[in-house]
Design an enzyme around this catalytic site. Structure first.
Site, PDB file in Angstrom:
ATOM      1  N   GLY A  11     -13.853 -17.756  29.685  1.00  0.00           N
ATOM      2  CA  GLY A  11     -12.501 -18.043  29.362  1.00  0.00           C
ATOM      3  C   GLY A  11     -11.347 -17.422  30.606  1.00  0.00           C
ATOM      4  O   GLY A  11     -10.296 -17.051  30.238  1.00  0.00           O
ATOM      5  N   HIS A 108     -12.462 -29.496  35.851  1.00  0.00           N
ATOM      6  CA  HIS A 108     -13.554 -29.496  36.290  1.00  0.00           C
ATOM      7  C   HIS A 108     -13.804 -28.861  37.637  1.00  0.00           C
ATOM      8  O   HIS A 108     -12.943 -29.432  38.385  1.00  0.00           O
ATOM      9  CB  HIS A 108     -14.151 -31.036  36.179  1.00  0.00           C
ATOM     10  CG  HIS A 108     -15.452 -31.351  36.651  1.00  0.00           C
ATOM     11  ND1 HIS A 108     -16.405 -30.838  35.847  1.00  0.00           N
ATOM     12  CD2 HIS A 108     -16.156 -31.655  37.954  1.00  0.00           C
ATOM     13  CE1 HIS A 108     -17.907 -31.127  36.197  1.00  0.00           C
ATOM     14  NE2 HIS A 108     -17.580 -31.816  37.554  1.00  0.00           N
TER      15      HIS A 108
END
Ligand code: GAR
Length: 214
Positions: A11, A108
């Site tokens: 996270g 990504h």
């Protein structure tokens, strides 16, 4: 813009989005965080920031579609109108992707379309690349594919390991994701022929973190 963030783990990108949204005038706020893993430390990151955090384990559902429907319900319940996937490591069903088409981003850790998928940094080093980076893109059915909103490049340095390279790329991710979200939340992007056009690009009003466009 009311954003739901999908995570599976640490996270740190979620944290960078939370911090960005907390800045005065930021045009988005996070209304819910959903993780497919109950042990994701990102859930704690959300709770510490006072954001509702929900674990929905994919293993509790018979099909991908059923899991995605539960995730969709949690997003709806929270009033989300946009999704940021931030280290969410599940392939999404076509139905979910279609429903949130042009309203879902992913980050990504490579310069897409190179190095989709897993073990990105290992493969970048294996290939002898001199440059790597990260990409924020709209989500389409195929994994790590979709119109590119923003990219940042980082050097690959002699002696890099997958870990040192990942850390350098991650630092860039933490700057790039908030920038990309801001552009979209401000209504400054549109998708034309599956490519993202950014209003004001080339006039100096878009931060230089963005790769130059031909
Ligand atoms: C990030 O490096 C993100 O780009 C990557 O997972 C990491 C999550 O870290 N995502 C993908 O590889 C998606 N294909 P975080 O949980 O600390 O944000």
């Amino acid at each position: 813009m009311k954003v739901g963030v999908l995570i599976s783990g640490r996270g740190s990108n979620l944290k960078s989005l939370i911090e960005a949204c907390a800045a005065p005038g930021f045009p988005a706020r996070i209304v819910v965080v959903v993780s497919n893993r109950a042990d994701a430390t990102g859930l704690e990151v959300a709770r510490e920031a006072g954001i509702p955090a929900v674990a929905i384990s994919h293993t509790d559902f018979p099909t991908r579609e059923a899991f995605d429907a539960a995730m969709d319900a949690a997003l709806q319940k929270a009033g989300a109108d946009f999704i940021c996937s931030a280290g969410f490591m599940r392939i999404l069903s076509d139905g979910f992707v279609d429903k949130w088409r042009d309203r879902q981003l992913n980050i990504h850790p490579s310069l897409l379309p190179a190095f989709k998928g897993l073990k990105v940094h290992e493969r970048v080093l294996e290939a002898g690349c001199r440059i790597s980076g990260c990409t924020v893109h709209f989500v389409r059915a195929a994994m790590d594919e979709g119109p590119i909103v923003a990219q940042a490049a980082v050097p690959v340095l002699p002696g890099d390991t997958p870990e040192t390279l990942a850390a350098r790329v991650l630092e860039a991710e933490h700057k790039l994701y908030p920038l990309a979200l801001r552009l979209i939340a401000e209504g400054r992007t549109k998708i034309v022929d599956e490519r993202v056009v950014i209003e004001g690009e080339g006039t100096g009003s878009v931060p230089p973190l963005f790769a130059p466009r031909a």
